[in-house]
Design a protein around this motif. Structure first.
Motif, PDB file in Angstrom:
ATOM      1  N   VAL A  39      10.938   5.823 -11.106  1.00 13.52           N
ATOM      2  CA  VAL A  39       9.781   5.690 -12.011  1.00 13.52           C
ATOM      3  C   VAL A  39       9.171   4.296 -11.926  1.00 13.52           C
ATOM      4  O   VAL A  39       7.958   4.126 -12.136  1.00 13.52           O
ATOM      5  N   ARG A  40       9.986   3.321 -11.615  1.00 11.81           N
ATOM      6  CA  ARG A  40       9.464   1.962 -11.453  1.00 11.81           C
ATOM      7  C   ARG A  40       8.515   1.921 -10.232  1.00 11.81           C
ATOM      8  O   ARG A  40       7.380   1.456 -10.318  1.00 11.81           O
ATOM      9  N   SER A  41       8.999   2.444  -9.100  1.00  4.62           N
ATOM     10  CA  SER A  41       8.159   2.424  -7.891  1.00  4.62           C
ATOM     11  C   SER A  41       6.915   3.290  -8.072  1.00  4.62           C
ATOM     12  O   SER A  41       5.818   2.908  -7.641  1.00  4.62           O
ATOM     13  N   LEU A  42       7.076   4.443  -8.702  1.00  2.00           N
ATOM     14  CA  LEU A  42       5.919   5.333  -8.878  1.00  2.00           C
ATOM     15  C   LEU A  42       4.860   4.693  -9.784  1.00  2.00           C
ATOM     16  O   LEU A  42       3.657   4.845  -9.548  1.00  2.00           O
ATOM     17  N   SER A  43       5.292   3.945 -10.796  1.00  2.35           N
ATOM     18  CA  SER A  43       4.321   3.268 -11.673  1.00  2.35           C
ATOM     19  C   SER A  43       3.458   2.303 -10.856  1.00  2.35           C
ATOM     20  O   SER A  43       2.235   2.238 -11.042  1.00  2.35           O
ATOM     21  N   TYR A  44       4.105   1.560  -9.967  1.00  4.00           N
ATOM     22  CA  TYR A  44       3.329   0.631  -9.123  1.00  4.00           C
ATOM     23  C   TYR A  44       2.325   1.392  -8.253  1.00  4.00           C
ATOM     24  O   TYR A  44       1.152   1.010  -8.166  1.00  4.00           O
ATOM     25  N   LEU A  45       2.765   2.457  -7.608  1.00  2.00           N
ATOM     26  CA  LEU A  45       1.842   3.162  -6.699  1.00  2.00           C
ATOM     27  C   LEU A  45       0.687   3.823  -7.453  1.00  2.00           C
ATOM     28  O   LEU A  45      -0.457   3.802  -6.986  1.00  2.00           O
ATOM     29  N   LEU A  46       0.967   4.384  -8.615  1.00  2.00           N
ATOM     30  CA  LEU A  46      -0.114   5.027  -9.381  1.00  2.00           C
ATOM     31  C   LEU A  46      -1.176   4.021  -9.804  1.00  2.00           C
ATOM     32  O   LEU A  46      -2.347   4.378  -9.986  1.00  2.00           O
ATOM     33  N   SER A  47      -0.777   2.763  -9.924  1.00  2.00           N
ATOM     34  CA  SER A  47      -1.733   1.745 -10.385  1.00  2.00           C
ATOM     35  C   SER A  47      -2.856   1.499  -9.373  1.00  2.00           C
ATOM     36  O   SER A  47      -3.863   0.884  -9.704  1.00  2.00           O
TER      37      SER A  47
END
Ligand code: CP
Length: 303
Positions: free
Chosen positions: A165-173
């Motif tokens: 979820v940490r990595s996905l938050s960055y990519l969604l940004s």
């Protein structure tokens, strides 16, 4: 833009992501069975894995390359004799063309990259990041919903210890009009570094303890496992497990087009009865990992 080491999600750009998704889609339709002939991938896994290791290894083999591997590097590599990670990397980087590493310590992949003359891919570093999981997650959202701009995503479970979820938050940004809903018990809320980053990027997010309230509002429910292995204190683990289970009742609250994702493995946080619903995307998501990792290896090793 060329790619060398893959260490954290925030190193990507929207342009690179879109390039990877086009490559993955092409490779899904028309594999290139000789592209990586004579290339060798070294997989060093100090933590258990099914999907990440096997999909990386399959990706390499399907592109004509070769793999050398230790699936339990903590026990069966010379780490067990006291060799440092840096010394291991200095040695094995002379044997192959790319290293894929999973390690129990946050920052381990970065440390490996500091001494490696060949590309290092982070396949999960403790509670840090899992950037290639986020790539396949985003690819799945695009395939399932037809777009990424404008999506609302609920991330559910142990958000403090969850590297996906940490990595996905960055990519969604990197996308427009994204809304995030963090659903967790108070003891494992999303960590402050991610929330500060999202604020700096003007990505709206809310924090809640109620999956029932959030489920009708989102296009994606990204469920995660409560990771027993990340809790030093079993009492804290017991407080957290079993709180959020996706059942037919949660399904009934979701939009008809919304999807359920999960990086897997699951334990009990998605009921088996949900598997047959068209919105259960998690096995399709795991399959997408093969194509996104083929695309990544192509981009890193061929350009
Ligand atoms: N999603 C994921 O990282 O799965 P594995 O632990 O099986 O590799």
């Amino acid at each position: 833009m060329a790619l060398f080491h893959v260490l954290e999600a925030q190193q990507f750009t929207r342009e690179i992501l879109e390039d990877l998704f086009v490559r993955a889609s092409k490779l899904e339709k028309a594999p290139k069975p000789t592209l990586l002939q004579n290339k060798i991938m070294i997989t060093l896994f100090y933590e258990p894995s099914t999907r990440t290791r096997l999909s990386f290894e399959t990706a390499m083999i399907r592109l004509g390359g070769n793999v050398v591997s230790t699936e339990n590097a903590a026990q069966f590599s010379s780490a067990a004799k006291g060799e440092t990670l840096e010394d291991t990397i200095r040695v094995v980087s002379g044997y192959g063309d790319v290293i894929v590493i999973r390690h129990f310590e946050e920052g381990a992949a970065f440390r490996a990259s500091q001494v490696s003359p060949i590309p290092v891919i982070n396949a999960g570093d403790g509670t840090g990041q899992h950037p290639t999981q986020a790539l396949l997650d985003l690819y799945t959202i695009q395939k399932e919903l037809g777009h990424i701009d404008g999506v609302s995503v609920a991330m559910v479970g142990d958000l403090a210890n969850g590297r996906t979820v940490r990595s996905l938050s960055y990519l969604l940004s990197f996308y427009k009009n994204i809304r995030l809903f963090f659903v967790s018990p108070p003891n494992v809320r999303m960590r402050d570094d991610i929330k500060a980053y999202l604020t700096s990027q003007n990505i709206p997010f809310t924090e809640s303890e109620s999956l029932e309230e959030v489920a009708p509002q989102v296009d994606v429910i990204y469920q995660t496992r409560i990771q027993r292995e990340r809790f030093a204190n079993i009492v804290e683990y017991e407080k957290t497990r079993g709180i959020y289970i996706i059942t037919e009742e949660i399904l009934s609250r979701m939009k008809s087009h919304a999807i359920i994702m999960h990086p897997l493995p699951r334990v009990d946080e998605i009921s088996y009865e949900v598997d047959n619903d068209h919105r259960a995307a998690y096995f399709r998501q795991a399959h997408n990992g093969l194509y996104i990792r083929m695309a990544l290896l192509e981009k890193i090793l061929v350009g």
